[in-house]
Motif scaffolding. Structure first.
Motif, PDB file in Angstrom:
ATOM      1  N   GLU A 149     -10.902  52.583 -10.042  1.00 21.36           N
ATOM      2  CA  GLU A 149     -11.774  51.527  -9.548  1.00 21.36           C
ATOM      3  C   GLU A 149     -11.051  50.196  -9.628  1.00 21.36           C
ATOM      4  O   GLU A 149     -10.359  49.911 -10.589  1.00 21.36           O
ATOM      5  CB  GLU A 149     -13.054  51.460 -10.390  1.00 21.36           C
ATOM      6  CG  GLU A 149     -13.978  52.616 -10.148  1.00 21.36           C
ATOM      7  CD  GLU A 149     -15.287  52.422 -10.887  1.00 21.36           C
ATOM      8  OE1 GLU A 149     -15.761  51.285 -10.990  1.00 21.36           O
ATOM      9  OE2 GLU A 149     -15.811  53.431 -11.368  1.00 21.36           O
ATOM     10  N   SER A 150     -11.211  49.385  -8.605  1.00 20.92           N
ATOM     11  CA  SER A 150     -10.607  48.065  -8.585  1.00 20.92           C
ATOM     12  C   SER A 150     -11.467  47.109  -9.389  1.00 20.92           C
ATOM     13  O   SER A 150     -12.683  47.094  -9.276  1.00 20.92           O
ATOM     14  CB  SER A 150     -10.490  47.577  -7.137  1.00 20.92           C
ATOM     15  OG  SER A 150     -10.028  46.257  -7.119  1.00 20.92           O
ATOM     16  N   THR A 151     -10.822  46.288 -10.191  1.00 24.92           N
ATOM     17  CA  THR A 151     -11.561  45.313 -10.985  1.00 24.92           C
ATOM     18  C   THR A 151     -11.705  43.981 -10.245  1.00 24.92           C
ATOM     19  O   THR A 151     -12.480  43.134 -10.643  1.00 24.92           O
ATOM     20  CB  THR A 151     -10.861  45.062 -12.334  1.00 24.92           C
ATOM     21  OG1 THR A 151      -9.532  44.619 -12.074  1.00 24.92           O
ATOM     22  CG2 THR A 151     -10.871  46.315 -13.180  1.00 24.92           C
ATOM     23  N   ALA A 152     -10.952  43.812  -9.156  1.00 22.87           N
ATOM     24  CA  ALA A 152     -11.027  42.565  -8.386  1.00 22.87           C
ATOM     25  C   ALA A 152     -12.238  42.612  -7.458  1.00 22.87           C
ATOM     26  O   ALA A 152     -12.535  43.632  -6.851  1.00 22.87           O
ATOM     27  CB  ALA A 152      -9.753  42.380  -7.569  1.00 22.87           C
ATOM     28  N   ALA A 153     -12.921  41.494  -7.362  1.00 24.57           N
ATOM     29  CA  ALA A 153     -14.062  41.404  -6.459  1.00 24.57           C
ATOM     30  C   ALA A 153     -13.551  41.341  -5.021  1.00 24.57           C
ATOM     31  O   ALA A 153     -12.551  40.691  -4.755  1.00 24.57           O
ATOM     32  CB  ALA A 153     -14.882  40.162  -6.772  1.00 24.57           C
ATOM     33  N   PRO A 154     -14.224  42.023  -4.097  1.00 23.10           N
ATOM     34  CA  PRO A 154     -13.785  41.969  -2.708  1.00 23.10           C
ATOM     35  C   PRO A 154     -13.969  40.559  -2.154  1.00 23.10           C
ATOM     36  O   PRO A 154     -14.924  39.862  -2.481  1.00 23.10           O
ATOM     37  CB  PRO A 154     -14.701  42.968  -1.991  1.00 23.10           C
ATOM     38  CG  PRO A 154     -15.868  43.132  -2.884  1.00 23.10           C
ATOM     39  CD  PRO A 154     -15.401  42.847  -4.282  1.00 23.10           C
ATOM     40  N   ALA A 155     -13.017  40.142  -1.308  1.00 20.28           N
ATOM     41  CA  ALA A 155     -13.084  38.806  -0.714  1.00 20.28           C
ATOM     42  C   ALA A 155     -14.066  38.810   0.451  1.00 20.28           C
ATOM     43  O   ALA A 155     -14.149  39.787   1.194  1.00 20.28           O
ATOM     44  CB  ALA A 155     -11.708  38.386  -0.239  1.00 20.28           C
ATOM     45  N   GLU A 156     -14.813  37.756   0.592  1.00 16.80           N
ATOM     46  CA  GLU A 156     -15.730  37.603   1.716  1.00 16.80           C
ATOM     47  C   GLU A 156     -14.921  37.140   2.922  1.00 16.80           C
ATOM     48  O   GLU A 156     -14.138  36.197   2.817  1.00 16.80           O
ATOM     49  CB  GLU A 156     -16.799  36.554   1.387  1.00 16.80           C
ATOM     50  CG  GLU A 156     -17.699  36.925   0.248  1.00 16.80           C
ATOM     51  CD  GLU A 156     -18.771  37.919   0.664  1.00 16.80           C
ATOM     52  OE1 GLU A 156     -19.144  37.948   1.840  1.00 16.80           O
ATOM     53  OE2 GLU A 156     -19.222  38.669  -0.215  1.00 16.80           O
ATOM     54  N   ILE A 157     -15.128  37.809   4.061  1.00 18.03           N
ATOM     55  CA  ILE A 157     -14.380  37.385   5.250  1.00 18.03           C
ATOM     56  C   ILE A 157     -14.812  36.004   5.713  1.00 18.03           C
ATOM     57  O   ILE A 157     -14.037  35.295   6.335  1.00 18.03           O
ATOM     58  CB  ILE A 157     -14.476  38.406   6.396  1.00 18.03           C
ATOM     59  CG1 ILE A 157     -15.916  38.605   6.844  1.00 18.03           C
ATOM     60  CG2 ILE A 157     -13.820  39.713   6.014  1.00 18.03           C
ATOM     61  CD1 ILE A 157     -16.054  39.408   8.113  1.00 18.03           C
ATOM     62  N   THR A 158     -16.030  35.615   5.372  1.00 15.91           N
ATOM     63  CA  THR A 158     -16.486  34.282   5.764  1.00 15.91           C
ATOM     64  C   THR A 158     -15.713  33.189   5.029  1.00 15.91           C
ATOM     65  O   THR A 158     -15.752  32.035   5.442  1.00 15.91           O
ATOM     66  CB  THR A 158     -17.989  34.110   5.517  1.00 15.91           C
ATOM     67  OG1 THR A 158     -18.270  34.388   4.140  1.00 15.91           O
ATOM     68  CG2 THR A 158     -18.800  35.044   6.406  1.00 15.91           C
ATOM     69  N   ALA A 159     -15.003  33.556   3.970  1.00 21.68           N
ATOM     70  CA  ALA A 159     -14.197  32.578   3.248  1.00 21.68           C
ATOM     71  C   ALA A 159     -13.047  32.061   4.109  1.00 21.68           C
ATOM     72  O   ALA A 159     -12.462  31.022   3.805  1.00 21.68           O
ATOM     73  CB  ALA A 159     -13.654  33.185   1.963  1.00 21.68           C
TER      74      ALA A 159
ATOM     75  N   GLY B  85      -4.493  25.334  14.382  1.00 20.72           N
ATOM     76  CA  GLY B  85      -5.913  25.022  14.510  1.00 20.72           C
ATOM     77  C   GLY B  85      -6.661  25.384  13.247  1.00 20.72           C
ATOM     78  O   GLY B  85      -6.065  25.776  12.247  1.00 20.72           O
ATOM     79  N   GLU B  86      -7.968  25.261  13.322  1.00 21.56           N
ATOM     80  CA  GLU B  86      -8.832  25.552  12.177  1.00 21.56           C
ATOM     81  C   GLU B  86      -9.752  26.717  12.528  1.00 21.56           C
ATOM     82  O   GLU B  86     -10.322  26.750  13.621  1.00 21.56           O
ATOM     83  CB  GLU B  86      -9.662  24.319  11.844  1.00 21.56           C
ATOM     84  CG  GLU B  86     -10.503  24.465  10.604  1.00 21.56           C
ATOM     85  CD  GLU B  86     -11.228  23.177  10.282  1.00 21.56           C
ATOM     86  OE1 GLU B  86     -12.473  23.179  10.328  1.00 21.56           O
ATOM     87  OE2 GLU B  86     -10.545  22.171   9.995  1.00 21.56           O
ATOM     88  N   ILE B  87      -9.904  27.647  11.623  1.00 19.63           N
ATOM     89  CA  ILE B  87     -10.735  28.830  11.866  1.00 19.63           C
ATOM     90  C   ILE B  87     -12.197  28.417  11.905  1.00 19.63           C
ATOM     91  O   ILE B  87     -12.718  27.846  10.948  1.00 19.63           O
ATOM     92  CB  ILE B  87     -10.513  29.909  10.795  1.00 19.63           C
ATOM     93  CG1 ILE B  87      -9.054  30.348  10.772  1.00 19.63           C
ATOM     94  CG2 ILE B  87     -11.446  31.100  11.032  1.00 19.63           C
ATOM     95  CD1 ILE B  87      -8.690  31.266   9.633  1.00 19.63           C
ATOM     96  N   GLU B  88     -12.852  28.713  13.038  1.00 21.79           N
ATOM     97  CA  GLU B  88     -14.274  28.428  13.189  1.00 21.79           C
ATOM     98  C   GLU B  88     -15.120  29.691  13.139  1.00 21.79           C
ATOM     99  O   GLU B  88     -16.288  29.638  12.803  1.00 21.79           O
ATOM    100  CB  GLU B  88     -14.538  27.697  14.506  1.00 21.79           C
ATOM    101  CG  GLU B  88     -14.017  26.287  14.518  1.00 21.79           C
ATOM    102  CD  GLU B  88     -14.409  25.520  15.758  1.00 21.79           C
ATOM    103  OE1 GLU B  88     -14.926  26.127  16.722  1.00 21.79           O
ATOM    104  OE2 GLU B  88     -14.192  24.296  15.768  1.00 21.79           O
ATOM    105  N   ASP B  89     -14.512  30.820  13.485  1.00 26.34           N
ATOM    106  CA  ASP B  89     -15.260  32.071  13.516  1.00 26.34           C
ATOM    107  C   ASP B  89     -14.262  33.219  13.510  1.00 26.34           C
ATOM    108  O   ASP B  89     -13.053  33.016  13.625  1.00 26.34           O
ATOM    109  CB  ASP B  89     -16.135  32.134  14.778  1.00 26.34           C
ATOM    110  CG  ASP B  89     -17.349  33.037  14.617  1.00 26.34           C
ATOM    111  OD1 ASP B  89     -17.452  33.742  13.595  1.00 26.34           O
ATOM    112  OD2 ASP B  89     -18.184  33.044  15.526  1.00 26.34           O
ATOM    113  N   LEU B  90     -14.778  34.424  13.393  1.00 22.25           N
ATOM    114  CA  LEU B  90     -13.944  35.626  13.372  1.00 22.25           C
ATOM    115  C   LEU B  90     -14.394  36.573  14.466  1.00 22.25           C
ATOM    116  O   LEU B  90     -15.584  36.665  14.766  1.00 22.25           O
ATOM    117  CB  LEU B  90     -14.057  36.324  12.023  1.00 22.25           C
ATOM    118  CG  LEU B  90     -13.731  35.465  10.803  1.00 22.25           C
ATOM    119  CD1 LEU B  90     -14.167  36.166   9.544  1.00 22.25           C
ATOM    120  CD2 LEU B  90     -12.271  35.139  10.762  1.00 22.25           C
ATOM    121  N   ARG B  91     -13.444  37.277  15.058  1.00 21.80           N
ATOM    122  CA  ARG B  91     -13.788  38.342  15.996  1.00 21.80           C
ATOM    123  C   ARG B  91     -13.667  39.649  15.222  1.00 21.80           C
ATOM    124  O   ARG B  91     -12.648  39.917  14.582  1.00 21.80           O
ATOM    125  CB  ARG B  91     -12.834  38.345  17.202  1.00 21.80           C
ATOM    126  CG  ARG B  91     -13.231  39.388  18.228  1.00 21.80           C
ATOM    127  CD  ARG B  91     -12.453  39.268  19.497  1.00 21.80           C
ATOM    128  NE  ARG B  91     -11.022  39.389  19.215  1.00 21.80           N
ATOM    129  CZ  ARG B  91     -10.090  39.276  20.140  1.00 21.80           C
ATOM    130  NH1 ARG B  91     -10.399  39.016  21.375  1.00 21.80           N
ATOM    131  NH2 ARG B  91      -8.820  39.410  19.818  1.00 21.80           N
TER     132      ARG B  91
END
Length: 103
Positions: free
Chosen positions: A4-14, A29-35
């Motif tokens: 089991e991984s002890t690291a918390a999963p990263a939120e893609i919204t980050a 540029g700056e990330i505004e959204d994700l596809r």
């Protein structure tokens, strides 16, 4: 049995709000959204706004932004580093093909 991984999963919204640079240090540029590909459950592109006017022609500047394919991303940290987008744009111009960046 897998450990089991002890690291918390990263939120893609980050990723939203982070700046994108080429591997040569040029601001893109700056990330505004994700596809996303919901079936594959993966990020397929970064929708950029506040793009670098020197990199993109007038049509792109007049649009809402660009989408950079996620496969071009080399690293993600405080900023996102992508392969040299200028090379991709130059290659597309030389062989007359359409660039992989979407508006």
């Amino acid at each position: 049995m897998e450990p089991e991984s002890t690291a918390a999963p990263a939120e893609i919204t980050a990723l939203v709000g982070r700046e994108v640079y080429t591997n040569n240090g040029v601001f893109v540029g700056e990330i505004e959204d994700l596809r996303l590909d919901l079936d594959a459950e993966e990020v397929t592109g970064l929708a950029l706004g506040r793009t670098n006017d020197e990199l993109f022609d007038e049509d792109v500047r007049a649009a809402r932004g660009v989408i950079v394919p996620y496969r071009w991303v080399q690293s993600v940290g405080d900023v996102v580093i992508a392969t040299d987008l200028l090379e991709h744009l130059d290659d597309a111009e030389r062989d007359g093909s359409e660039t992989e960046m979407a508006v």
